[in-house]
Design an enzyme around this catalytic site. Structure first.
Site, PDB file in Angstrom:
ATOM      1  CB  CYS B  76      32.817  37.177  42.076  1.00  0.00           C
ATOM      2  SG  CYS B  76      32.745  37.960  43.708  1.00  0.00           S
ATOM      3  CG  HIS B  77      26.861  34.915  42.169  1.00  0.00           C
ATOM      4  ND1 HIS B  77      27.820  34.008  42.681  1.00  0.00           N
ATOM      5  CD2 HIS B  77      25.994  34.578  41.655  1.00  0.00           C
ATOM      6  CE1 HIS B  77      27.371  33.086  42.058  1.00  0.00           C
ATOM      7  NE2 HIS B  77      26.418  33.135  41.236  1.00  0.00           N
ATOM      8  CG  MET B 113      35.022  36.196  46.541  1.00  0.00           C
ATOM      9  SD  MET B 113      36.643  35.220  47.159  1.00  0.00           S
ATOM     10  CE  MET B 113      38.125  36.087  46.264  1.00  0.00           C
ATOM     11  CD  GLU B 114      31.882  40.671  47.494  1.00  0.00           C
ATOM     12  OE1 GLU B 114      32.124  39.500  48.039  1.00  0.00           O
ATOM     13  OE2 GLU B 114      31.086  40.786  46.405  1.00  0.00           O
ATOM     14  CG  ASP B 128      50.350  54.129  43.546  1.00  0.00           C
ATOM     15  OD1 ASP B 128      51.331  53.937  42.623  1.00  0.00           O
ATOM     16  OD2 ASP B 128      49.549  54.871  43.830  1.00  0.00           O
TER      17      ASP B 128
END
Lengths: 159, 159, 159, 159, 159, 159
Positions: B76-77, B113-114, B128
């Site tokens: 990924c860039h 992707m972000e 969590d």
């Protein structure tokens, strides 16, 4: 009444104090899956035969993701990881890849978040490497399969 | 034949060269969901009324996750992020929380992707904070809803 | 007299101001090598035939290392990387693996440190994965082969 | 037959499980060298007399690099570091700087990769600070000098 | 009425969208100070005469801290840094060290947080290196001195 | 004569060897404050009533900052954190926010730097979220309040 332990009596978030917990050997196994188009799965499995390998890159990313877990998740305790493995099962007819990650530690808190982060990071990596040919990829069913060690003992998901 | 661009002609993985792509404004919207027990959702929404807030912590984690995307995903860039927001929709009867993340950039590659990493990180954070009271939480249906900018133009998921 | 630009007139270290430099396309190619025992190289190349692959893990590490360069090297400027590739040439008789990394950017400063960090990280990863069977591994001859773009123009190492 | 332990029986990469290893005090000493032009070494040693100091910046980078080792190297276990030092020996006639790094831990796995990463990061930092005046710098002969602690006992390189 | 821009209309935190802001050259200068015992300052300044140097280590930490700013501060945009310098002024009678950090970028948002993070990280580093001899160290008066570039123009603190 | 332990006999910086120190339970409490304009404090406290909350974002940042301490501060040892909490006291008339952070570990070195980094990161986050409406914010009086555990015993600041 049961309360979320990551908040104090005044409702403030905190990293729970685990100082009084003993160090035990702990294992967690998590799973998830990546649903792709049939054509995408063909490309992934074809690559696998040659040297380049989507799943091997995703495996490395999943293993490295384990070591970033407490940096990603605010209230998560840092842990010294004893070992990690990430496996993939390919279901050709259903065009999905199952990801199984196992994380191990000797520590004061469980290692579930690490196993789950491995699954999630491996899934995102498969997505990234295939997104140019398939925009409808879906990552899902990320959950805990098994957990051993610690005071709460063994947990096994129904499946 | 179509091939996975993250591998060269010899099958070696690589970070694809985007040097000839223009810088354009890009937006990506991704979603995912966290399925919990009804009782867990009650706790989450009860907390929300007070100061402490599972979803606010998850939101911060999701936004920070965006900035770690290229560190987590091997090919990924790195991108300069213009803005991020992360929203939650609560479906009480179905005991699930929908996560919607929007990421924006001005750059040479897309910002999917972000947005997906924001969703995934927010989901893991909810997990969590609730895992002490609910071991059966499932994170799923992580996918791209929309993408604009860049040469390939606008993508809209069917839904 | 020529001086080291990473220090000001009083001898204080600094990150040099590149604000007046133009953004140009830049490429750097670096190399290095890992010298192992013949038996170790046999294991590496044997693994390569199967799915597991020391060199593929090292390649992923090298590519990811590029994105950590400015975090590792104090005075190094952050850069948006356009692309990276890492290749290995195996010299069987000499029992050494040559690593060649190419990094590309469009930016105000050169991308040499990124290419060199890819080589160094890939080399350390090969070392790590083979150290149980070979304690005499040596990483060496890390240097710049080629550099294009920027005001200083093209550099080509004698070789 | 001896095999690479970072792969399972099916050839999949993994982080080896060290859960059954005992915690012992471990020390590793690694070395490497940076070959520069005579003129470059003069600049480095001249700076050293004043306040600004290439080698002091490189020392700090090397020490900090130790703490990033398991983030850089995919299958490397995280360790709690007890101490680090990084020293430089200057060989004026040969125009080279020798880097010696010592890393110490109390843990389940050796600390070689940490010492080697310190050497490599210090070397890259010297490179970065001198590259404007010397494009032919070479980093090399990175190897383990000594290792104590753990089940495999003491290792001393021939030299 | 004026509102905090890091929250949307519903009070949710977000990373503000700066996509429509132009890229301009921006500079920020921040300051802070570290108050120590007179004896501690003597040790720091004595060290300075020799090769080892608390302030040089703190300077390197401050410069590196700039590159971690958007990773530390949740809603802070990542920026490509053009240059950084960190200076120290010693006030012997008052037993305090003034830290002045300058950060520069060409970007869509200001670089104040980076300059302030440099000051804060340098201050914490001085603290760390002196805490064995002085437990009463205080870090304070961290503030912006000057800011240029961007739509809001030049800001100069009264002083 | 007392010397700074982060330097060896030749004045070289180092990460001090703590290998011979025992693992004990350690707690550190640090404080700091953020001075803002009265109007800014009104905005912060008004937000607090709704869902969005400057202080909750700052709290999350402070807790996460603890886990980055040894990455930020060059000679600081990595530690496994047992727990963290970050509290805010609002002094309305003086228009300042007091930050109190408590960090706990079971380890070989003290946890002061972690508590101080939590305070500093929370302070910078408040600054970041309010800087659009207040350019004169000042972060100050960062110091240790209390420290227990370890060979040097309990320390309590005069106050």
């Amino acid at each position: 009444m049961s309360n979320l332990s990551h908040f104090d009596e005044a409702g403030r978030s905190r990293m729970v104090d685990v100082g009084d917990k003993g160090e035990t050997k702990r294992v967690a196994v998590a799973k998830g899956e990546v649903k792709v188009k049939a054509k995408t799965l063909d490309l992934i499995t074809a690559e696998e035969i040659e040297k380049g390998d989507v799943l091997e890159v995703a495996r490395v990313a999943g293993i490295m993701g384990v070591k970033k877990t407490s940096d990603l998740i605010p209230m998560c305790h840092p842990l010294l990881i004893n070992g990690v493995d990430v496996k993939f099962n390919i279901f050709k007819e259903e065009a999905r890849i199952e990801i199984i990650a196992t994380a191990k530690t000797t520590g004061k808190t469980g290692v579930e978040m690490e196993a789950l982060t491995a699954v999630s990071t491996a899934g995102l990596t498969i997505y990234d490497m295939c997104k140019a040919v398939d925009k409808e990829i879906e990552i899902g069913e990320i959950k805990l399969l098994k957990k051993t060690g610690g005071k709460s003992g063994t947990y096994l998901a129904d499946e």
